[in-house]
Design a protein around this motif. Structure first.
Motif, mmCIF file in Angstrom:
data_model
loop_
_atom_site.group_PDB
_atom_site.id
_atom_site.type_symbol
_atom_site.label_atom_id
_atom_site.label_comp_id
_atom_site.label_asym_id
_atom_site.label_seq_id
_atom_site.Cartn_x
_atom_site.Cartn_y
_atom_site.Cartn_z
ATOM 1 N N LYS A 127 -24.852 43.315 -43.124
ATOM 2 C CA LYS A 127 -24.746 42.424 -41.963
ATOM 3 C C LYS A 127 -26.141 42.176 -41.392
ATOM 4 O O LYS A 127 -26.364 42.244 -40.182
ATOM 5 C CB LYS A 127 -23.866 43.060 -40.875
ATOM 6 N N ALA A 128 -27.078 41.906 -42.278
ATOM 7 C CA ALA A 128 -28.483 41.822 -41.846
ATOM 8 C C ALA A 128 -28.701 40.710 -40.823
ATOM 9 O O ALA A 128 -29.680 40.729 -40.084
ATOM 10 C CB ALA A 128 -29.408 41.630 -43.047
ATOM 11 N N HIS A 129 -27.784 39.744 -40.767
ATOM 12 C CA HIS A 129 -27.937 38.647 -39.794
ATOM 13 C C HIS A 129 -27.487 39.074 -38.404
ATOM 14 O O HIS A 129 -27.743 38.374 -37.431
ATOM 15 C CB HIS A 129 -27.144 37.429 -40.250
ATOM 16 N N GLU A 147 -33.091 31.838 -36.406
ATOM 17 C CA GLU A 147 -31.968 31.702 -35.468
ATOM 18 C C GLU A 147 -31.166 32.998 -35.364
ATOM 19 O O GLU A 147 -30.726 33.381 -34.278
ATOM 20 C CB GLU A 147 -31.039 30.561 -35.909
ATOM 21 N N THR A 148 -30.985 33.679 -36.511
ATOM 22 C CA THR A 148 -30.209 34.930 -36.443
ATOM 23 C C THR A 148 -30.918 35.953 -35.563
ATOM 24 O O THR A 148 -30.261 36.748 -34.890
ATOM 25 C CB THR A 148 -29.976 35.546 -37.846
ATOM 26 N N TYR A 149 -32.253 35.927 -35.592
ATOM 27 C CA TYR A 149 -32.994 36.887 -34.777
ATOM 28 C C TYR A 149 -33.072 36.453 -33.311
ATOM 29 O O TYR A 149 -33.051 37.308 -32.413
ATOM 30 C CB TYR A 149 -34.371 37.167 -35.384
ATOM 31 N N ARG A 198 -21.743 24.805 -31.600
ATOM 32 C CA ARG A 198 -20.272 24.761 -31.632
ATOM 33 C C ARG A 198 -19.793 24.813 -33.078
ATOM 34 O O ARG A 198 -20.129 23.926 -33.882
ATOM 35 C CB ARG A 198 -19.800 23.482 -30.942
ATOM 36 N N LEU A 199 -19.010 25.839 -33.384
ATOM 37 C CA LEU A 199 -18.604 26.066 -34.772
ATOM 38 C C LEU A 199 -17.943 24.839 -35.392
ATOM 39 O O LEU A 199 -18.302 24.418 -36.500
ATOM 40 C CB LEU A 199 -17.656 27.276 -34.849
ATOM 41 N N ASP A 241 -21.589 32.531 -38.888
ATOM 42 C CA ASP A 241 -21.239 33.719 -38.093
ATOM 43 C C ASP A 241 -21.884 33.681 -36.706
ATOM 44 O O ASP A 241 -21.309 34.174 -35.726
ATOM 45 C CB ASP A 241 -21.699 34.999 -38.811
ATOM 46 N N LEU A 242 -23.095 33.120 -36.633
ATOM 47 C CA LEU A 242 -23.768 33.047 -35.327
ATOM 48 C C LEU A 242 -22.938 32.241 -34.332
ATOM 49 O O LEU A 242 -23.032 32.448 -33.122
ATOM 50 C CB LEU A 242 -25.152 32.393 -35.459
ATOM 51 N N ARG A 243 -22.154 31.300 -34.849
ATOM 52 C CA ARG A 243 -21.296 30.466 -33.989
ATOM 53 C C ARG A 243 -19.937 31.100 -33.780
ATOM 54 O O ARG A 243 -19.149 30.624 -32.956
ATOM 55 C CB ARG A 243 -21.128 29.075 -34.607
#
Lengths: 466, 466
Positions: free
Chosen positions: A114-116, B199-201, B399-400, B422-424
């Motif tokens: 799940k590195a993200h 973006e993930t960070y 927005r997903l 996943d971020l959304r």
């Protein structure tokens, strides 16, 4: 406003607004919010009678929220400040059943998949903030010392660097028999080191350094190797090996000093984490020092300096060698030191960072300066407890005839490196430099045990996810 | 001691020792030494009666020397200080017939072929010192603003970034039919942008930035394109497009302010060089401002902000459009702006850096946030006189459902970007960022005209020398 800034305390009794992610929500009353700016969560106190059921139901771990309220000294224990929330705005929900990062201990292996999301945990947040601080400390150290950063090329037309197996870079499809010419009109690879190009700049600007990604296509699945890693390579005109050792030592002490000063909260957390990890190891494998203790030890003590020849003598006469406990017995001058030997020297014999210098020419690269003895070169390795080789460097061979001789004996293509030889034709002078693997420095500083856990998205054999 | 330090004047009337390279030797008496630490040479006065014929004969342009003597105020014009040499030690000779960098004006094209030596000229020394200063200014700006640097991967398993043609990374030999599995067990490429990973960070640490190499395998042989270039990509959680524009503007002004303050000597030299280059251009092509003047102009004036729709109106009603002077006539909303259009807006209409925002969704990437109008996205480009697009950025689609819709319509693989989606899914929130091409910033700052001259070893189609 960042939570880190709020914790400075300037906004006391004022209305503030924070945005971040819910770490925990207890007793329908206490929300712990983290926004990544620092390790600590901001506790927000909710008057649940003033908040709708719908909103309360969405305050789950991982949800993004915006909270407005009064910033006050905390009544409770465990935190100095808190926010008396007057408004809660759910920005993005997080389904408790699906969200992988729950408030419990996850294994590092699970988090690698799940590195993200793993940077949303305390451990990875701390590691990555310390990593960023170390990175800045590197730039600050060199800039303040009069060095100029050089961006050496990543794609290289040369495969003569000799530091390891290379990745090919191509616009052709290796799956197909493709007749179109390649992008650069010749074979190109990913760099294994910026050193040779950095030398060309040192011989013009005097003091330079690189800080960029380097690559090894070696099938090494260990906790200390990556296929893609960041390397720092200073190169200094007119320096000899002594100066080079001084620079490496001063540099490492300085950047560790920077994070000890600027990352107290994160390092404090990692120090505790390290202590817990050590406690479950068998006693013989435990680190003799805590994390903070060993960082301070490095900044406050001189690195031991010992020639290869002396190191071989120490190893030959060591208990594990006499009792045949080494996998590779040390019986003569000229062997390459194995990781077990380096660990013995660093962790048992000297219990300190060690610089070994003047290695046999046979086992070192073509560009290292030959000593008067005709059999050793002005090479140096800096070894650290736990991580092994942190730095490898040398004084470079500045004499054209000697360099050509060495290149021939090591089968290095003279034609391809015509420009490298030019440096010895026009205004040559002694110079020296080293390479420091940045991830090994982060590994040592954070006390993590696997190098995959100190870089955001590790690249290793059969693994290039994200 | 560095010549730069000596020029501070603290060592007056003391014995000093410098090492560097001979730039000129006049009248058997005046040696100009440069050590790369700064633009200025140190004049050393030789008493030729005290120096052997052999040594005098070796004081040629390009030779490396060590000079000891007394550091005094200069009697002559043209320099404040000089060294009365008492000893001259030739470290490395330079044959005047062979050394390519003679004390005369060389063409930039010629020097590109001598890229390993060109940093020994005034122009390239100045450019590369300014480049290094800009690089440090970037790190300092973000660190002081609470950003964390993230080292996003260079080798990527994803080809969905959509920013351009990619280079393949492989351990297979594309010349041979090679059945062994590839290193990563799948197709991998060189990154075109670290944005998606950044973006993930950002969604964990809040404010992050990348500063690393990116790659385009496009066959663009222009003075503004490189196959390998360095990019700076900040990404900020909870920022909208307005915040993003503010950040880009503040960032650029700050780093230019840093070099104006810290690179006075080099920028002064480049300012004069720029003036000379401009003077030989036809009047219509000349820059309306000098180099220093335009840098100060940028730091002191607000960037113009104009929507794409307004920009199209300006262009449609412009003289060159009405007189059919544009190669691509502007006749309707929805077209992609060509370089000639951008230049008109920046250089003729606004005569200032311009931020164009809210572009048609059709011509922009999948991750940009859709506006309420359903046809424009929250994109922005920052355009600069002379170099064109310096920055491209956007508020991201958080927005997903909208993001999935856009990915489908642009044929972006949903499965491959599961982690981006996943971020959304977990704690989504608005966020925004941009990419700034570092070499274009260096180009603008130094007044050079070809991007190949602001990076040490340029990579372009059919060219990967050194």
């Amino acid at each position: 406003m960042d939570i880190r800034q709020l914790f400075l305390g300037d906004q006391l009794n004022q209305e503030v607004c924070i945005r971040g992610w819910v770490r925990t929500f207890r007793a329908n009353r206490f929300i712990a919010i983290n926004d990544g700016s620092c390790l600590a969560n901001m506790q927000c106190i909710v008057d649940f009678e003033q908040v709708s059921e719908e909103v309360l139901a969405e305050i789950n771990t991982g949800a993004a929220v915006e909270i407005t309220g009064t910033f006050v000294e905390s009544q409770g224990k465990g935190q100095k400040y808190e926010i008396q929330a007057s408004n809660i705005n759910i920005l993005g929900v997080s389904n408790a059943d699906d969200y992988p990062i729950q408030p419990k201990k996850h294994s590092l292996e699970f988090l690698r998949e799940k590195a993200h999301l793993r940077v949303r945990t305390n451990t990875f947040g701390a590691v990555m903030r310390v990593r960023a601080a170390l990175s800045f400390a590197v730039h600050q150290y060199f800039t303040q010392s009069g060095f100029y950063q050089v961006h050496t090329p990543i794609i290289t037309g040369s495969d003569a660097e000799g530091a390891g197996e290379m990745f090919r870079v191509t616009t052709k499809d290796p799956e197909q028999n493709d007749d179109k010419p390649d992008f650069f009109g010749k074979e190109t690879n990913l760099t294994v080191s910026g050193q040779l190009e950095a030398e060309t700049y040192a011989m013009g600007l005097g003091k330079v350094y690189t800080f960029g990604p380097t690559f090894r296509a070696e099938n090494s699945n260990t906790s200390r190797h990556l296929a893609e890693f960041w390397m720092i390579e200073p190169e200094v005109a007119f320096n000899d090996l002594e100066d080079n050792m001084d620079l490496a030592e001063d540099f490492i002490k300085s950047v560790l000093g920077y994070v000890l000063e600027n990352c107290k909260e994160d390092l404090g957390f990692l120090d505790q984490r390290f202590a817990k990890e050590e406690a479950i190891k068998p006693e013989i494998k435990r680190s003799p020092m805590g994390l903070l203790e060993r960082l301070q030890f490095v900044t406050q003590n001189q690195f031991k300096r010992v020639s290869y020849t002396e190191a071989i003598d120490i190893l030959r006469n060591s208990k594990p060698n006499k009792k045949k406990k080494f996998k590779y017995n040390v019986d003569g001058w000229g062997i390459d030191l194995q990781s077990e030997h380096e660990r013995y020297l660093v962790e048992k014999h000297f219990t300190s960072p060690v610089i070994i210098f003047d290695y046999p020419a046979e086992i070192k690269a073509f560009y290292m300066r030959m000593n008067e003895d005709g059999k050793t070169v002005r090479a140096m390795d800096v070894l650290f407890p736990g991580v092994g080789e942190m730095v490898g460097g040398s004084q470079r061979e500045e004499r054209l005839d000697r360099l050509v001789e060495r290149m021939k004996s090591k089968d290095v293509d003279l034609k391809e490196l015509w420009w490298y030889l030019d440096l010895r034709r026009f205004g040559t002078a002694k110079h020296a430099g080293f390479g420091l693997g940045f991830e090994r420095l982060v590994l040592y500083t954070t006390g993590m045990s696997n190098i995959r856990d100190v870089i955001p998205y590790p690249r290793t054999p059969l693994s290039a996810e994200f």
